[in-house]
Design a protein around this motif. Structure first.
Motif, PDB file in Angstrom:
ATOM      1  N   GLU A  47      39.866  56.229  27.172  1.00 26.78           N
ATOM      2  CA  GLU A  47      40.813  56.294  28.279  1.00 26.78           C
ATOM      3  C   GLU A  47      40.720  57.596  29.071  1.00 26.78           C
ATOM      4  O   GLU A  47      41.702  58.266  29.345  1.00 26.78           O
ATOM      5  N   GLY A  48      39.471  57.919  29.428  1.00 28.17           N
ATOM      6  CA  GLY A  48      39.238  59.033  30.331  1.00 28.17           C
ATOM      7  C   GLY A  48      39.221  60.406  29.688  1.00 28.17           C
ATOM      8  O   GLY A  48      39.145  61.416  30.399  1.00 28.17           O
ATOM      9  N   LYS A  81      33.206  57.445  31.523  1.00 28.42           N
ATOM     10  CA  LYS A  81      32.959  56.338  32.451  1.00 28.42           C
ATOM     11  C   LYS A  81      32.202  55.201  31.767  1.00 28.42           C
ATOM     12  O   LYS A  81      32.447  54.020  32.044  1.00 28.42           O
ATOM     13  N   ILE A  82      31.293  55.540  30.866  1.00 30.61           N
ATOM     14  CA  ILE A  82      30.583  54.501  30.113  1.00 30.61           C
ATOM     15  C   ILE A  82      31.577  53.671  29.308  1.00 30.61           C
ATOM     16  O   ILE A  82      31.532  52.431  29.319  1.00 30.61           O
ATOM     17  N   ALA A  83      32.491  54.340  28.598  1.00 35.44           N
ATOM     18  CA  ALA A  83      33.505  53.612  27.823  1.00 35.44           C
ATOM     19  C   ALA A  83      34.374  52.751  28.732  1.00 35.44           C
ATOM     20  O   ALA A  83      34.731  51.613  28.389  1.00 35.44           O
ATOM     21  N   ASP A  84      34.698  53.278  29.901  1.00 36.70           N
ATOM     22  CA  ASP A  84      35.534  52.541  30.847  1.00 36.70           C
ATOM     23  C   ASP A  84      34.842  51.282  31.333  1.00 36.70           C
ATOM     24  O   ASP A  84      35.429  50.186  31.336  1.00 36.70           O
ATOM     25  N   HIS A  87      36.777  49.326  28.371  1.00 30.71           N
ATOM     26  CA  HIS A  87      38.157  49.307  28.872  1.00 30.71           C
ATOM     27  C   HIS A  87      38.351  48.297  29.996  1.00 30.71           C
ATOM     28  O   HIS A  87      39.270  47.474  29.970  1.00 30.71           O
ATOM     29  N   ARG A  88      37.487  48.373  31.001  1.00 33.42           N
ATOM     30  CA  ARG A  88      37.683  47.523  32.183  1.00 33.42           C
ATOM     31  C   ARG A  88      37.333  46.059  31.896  1.00 33.42           C
ATOM     32  O   ARG A  88      37.884  45.157  32.543  1.00 33.42           O
ATOM     33  N   ARG A 123      42.403  44.563  22.171  1.00 32.44           N
ATOM     34  CA  ARG A 123      41.057  45.114  22.004  1.00 32.44           C
ATOM     35  C   ARG A 123      40.681  45.926  23.246  1.00 32.44           C
ATOM     36  O   ARG A 123      41.325  45.848  24.277  1.00 32.44           O
ATOM     37  N   GLY A 124      39.616  46.709  23.110  1.00 32.07           N
ATOM     38  CA  GLY A 124      39.065  47.410  24.263  1.00 32.07           C
ATOM     39  C   GLY A 124      39.510  48.843  24.405  1.00 32.07           C
ATOM     40  O   GLY A 124      39.035  49.545  25.300  1.00 32.07           O
ATOM     41  N   PHE A 125      40.410  49.296  23.523  1.00 33.14           N
ATOM     42  CA  PHE A 125      40.906  50.669  23.581  1.00 33.14           C
ATOM     43  C   PHE A 125      41.051  51.217  22.165  1.00 33.14           C
ATOM     44  O   PHE A 125      41.263  50.458  21.218  1.00 33.14           O
ATOM     45  N   ILE A 126      40.948  52.534  22.031  1.00 34.85           N
ATOM     46  CA  ILE A 126      41.198  53.182  20.741  1.00 34.85           C
ATOM     47  C   ILE A 126      42.660  53.593  20.730  1.00 34.85           C
ATOM     48  O   ILE A 126      43.043  54.678  21.165  1.00 34.85           O
ATOM     49  N   ARG A 127      43.498  52.662  20.281  1.00 35.92           N
ATOM     50  CA  ARG A 127      44.943  52.853  20.266  1.00 35.92           C
ATOM     51  C   ARG A 127      45.503  52.402  18.919  1.00 35.92           C
ATOM     52  O   ARG A 127      45.018  51.418  18.347  1.00 35.92           O
ATOM     53  N   GLU A 128      46.509  53.098  18.441  1.00 34.80           N
ATOM     54  CA  GLU A 128      47.175  52.669  17.212  1.00 34.80           C
ATOM     55  C   GLU A 128      47.744  51.266  17.402  1.00 34.80           C
ATOM     56  O   GLU A 128      48.345  50.955  18.427  1.00 34.80           O
ATOM     57  N   GLY A 129      47.496  50.409  16.417  1.00 38.20           N
ATOM     58  CA  GLY A 129      47.945  49.021  16.474  1.00 38.20           C
ATOM     59  C   GLY A 129      46.912  48.053  17.007  1.00 38.20           C
ATOM     60  O   GLY A 129      47.018  46.847  16.779  1.00 38.20           O
ATOM     61  N   TYR A 130      45.914  48.568  17.712  1.00 41.20           N
ATOM     62  CA  TYR A 130      44.857  47.706  18.236  1.00 41.20           C
ATOM     63  C   TYR A 130      43.847  47.345  17.143  1.00 41.20           C
ATOM     64  O   TYR A 130      43.667  48.091  16.173  1.00 41.20           O
ATOM     65  N   LEU A 131      43.195  46.201  17.321  1.00 43.06           N
ATOM     66  CA  LEU A 131      42.120  45.821  16.410  1.00 43.06           C
ATOM     67  C   LEU A 131      40.999  46.851  16.489  1.00 43.06           C
ATOM     68  O   LEU A 131      40.680  47.362  17.565  1.00 43.06           O
TER      69      LEU A 131
END
Length: 447
Positions: free
Chosen positions: A14-15, A353-356, A360-361, A371-379
């Motif tokens: 996320e940037g 930007k590569i991750a985005d 992410h996008r 999915r798609g982000f490194i966030r608590e609670g996400y797969l």
């Protein structure tokens, strides 16, 4: 399910790039923090000096199953993807039989559940006469509808204007389009046949499947989407001219018209036909260096929203045929992330930007759940990368079933060391753990 503790990573998400640790329990990201080293876990990964990315989500692949499994299959191609950092994919319907009914589509899902090491979703295919079937689609459990506006492998082209309008008007999910005008392509082909007969050099592929053919079809699709308010996603943009059709002035969630760039259209150009020949014969064609460079710039400035591969394997024997007989497409999924990381090493794009663009996008565009982000609670779909571990692509390390790559002989600067799929350590330093398979992607049906 085994818990996993990752310590000392540079987390790309996320940037931002943030040093830290990450704990996975029951398939999900349980904690992210500066010092989780005292947490108990079944598996400990020391990530010092490495970068932790969200797993790549590839929104366009062709895994050739069922019916074309001499080229590739869900098991082999998903495994190649996992080795390259792709944790989820969306696969296309031009198989044998073509996935143009709910029954045939669900058969592909059942097969993936048995054999796919990566997470998966499958597009239903549109035809001139299956609108009734299209409208039965469960949009929470299927990524979208694929329509070939120009013919490619499998020749699923929708060429009846009333059928096409019906799809644009009635379908409420995401409509992904292969956009080329077949009439223009056929007219161009006849002109080159007059000169060369059946021995047309492959270097004329971008003149036959021309800029005009791409722009004409894409502009018509955009006009139709605007008319009916369709969620239109145009795949594998190959020309600079098409870029005028796309907008970067509004947030992705507000866009009804989106676009994808593929690795090969940002890497190769028409002069490469002299050395690569049919190995870089794709539809739409790799075109000029200016097209390549403008597509890359549009990807950076968000006129183009996501990066994919259009991974589409064929055998070397098929590719060794004459231009007119050789099929279009090639294997790319194992090398997509490291190819983009080479652009990072060249100073052309940031890691963030590569991750985005690769994750992410894609998750935002397709409205993928959890999915798609490194966030608590996400797969936990995650990839560990050593940015400074060069390796050379060779037949010995290619995992796609077709056994070749347009990148053979190229030395990539970065290496994927570990891939975690839905909380399972599926790949670790060249070794696969296939004891748990990937999961079916699910989607939000509203913004």
């Amino acid at each position: 399910m085994k818990s996993i503790l990752i310590t000392g990573a540079n987390i790309v998400n996320e940037g931002r790039i943030t040093p830290g640790d990450l704990l996975i329990r029951e398939g999900r990201i349980s904690k992210i923090g500066p010092d989780l080293s005292l947490e108990a876990a079944d598996i400990h990964l020391d990530a010092r000096g490495k970068h932790l990315f969200p797993g790549v989500i590839d929104d366009q692949v062709h895994f050739r199953e069922p019916g074309l499994t001499h080229k590739g299959e869900i098991y082999t191609e998903a495994k190649a993807g996992v080795a390259g950092g792709t944790t989820s994919y969306m696969e296309m319907p031009n198989t044998v039989p073509q996935a143009v009914t709910i029954k045939l589509l669900e058969e592909k899902y059942a097969r993936a559940k048995e054999v796919s090491l990566a997470n998966y979703s499958f597009f239903l295919g549109g035809t001139n006469d299956n609108l009734e079937e299209i409208l039965k689609l469960d949009l929470e459990n299927v990524c979208g509808l694929k329509v070939f506006q120009g013919s490619s492998t499998g020749n699923m082209v929708v060429d009846n204007i009333e059928s096409l309008e019906g799809i644009f008007k009635e379908f409420k999910g995401l409509l992904a389009i292969h956009s080329e005008n077949d009439h223009i392509i056929k007219a161009n082909l006849e002109e080159y046949k007059k000169i060369y007969g059946d021995d047309i050099p492959v270097k004329f592929h971008p003149k036959i499947r021309s800029e005009e053919a791409c722009y004409d079809a894409s502009s018509r699709a955009v006009a139709m989407a605007k008319k009916y308010g369709t969620r239109l996603h145009i795949l594998h943009i190959s020309t600079a001219k098409e870029l005028e059709l796309f907008d970067n002035s509004i947030p992705l969630e507000e866009k009804n018209i989106t676009a994808e760039a593929c690795i090969h259209h940002m890497w190769f150009a028409e002069e490469d036909y002299d050395t690569k020949g049919n190995r870089i014969k794709w539809n739409p064609a790799v075109k000029t260096a200016n097209d390549r460079d403008q597509i890359f710039q549009a990807m950076l400035d968000d006129r183009i929203d996501v990066i994919a591969t259009d991974h589409a394997p064929h055998t070397l024997e098929e590719k060794a045929q004459s231009y007119l007989k050789a099929p279009s497409g090639g294997p790319l999924i194992q090398h997509s992330l490291v190819a983009m990381l080479d652009f990072y090493h060249q100073g052309k794009i940031s890691l963030e930007k590569i991750a985005d663009k690769m994750t992410h996008r894609v998750a935002r565009l397709f409205r993928i759940k959890d999915r798609g982000f490194i966030r608590e609670g996400y797969l936990a779909d995650l990839v560990l990368v050593d940015l400074n571990s060069p390796w050379t692509v060779s037949k010995e390390n290619i995992l796609a079933k077709c056994g070749w790559s347009p990148f053979e002989g190229h030395t990539f600067q970065s290496r994927v060391t570990h891939t975690i799929v839905s909380g399972h350590l599926a790949y670790s330093e060249g070794v696969f753990d296939e004891s748990k398979k990937g999961e079916r992607l699910t989607f939000f049906t509203n913004k």
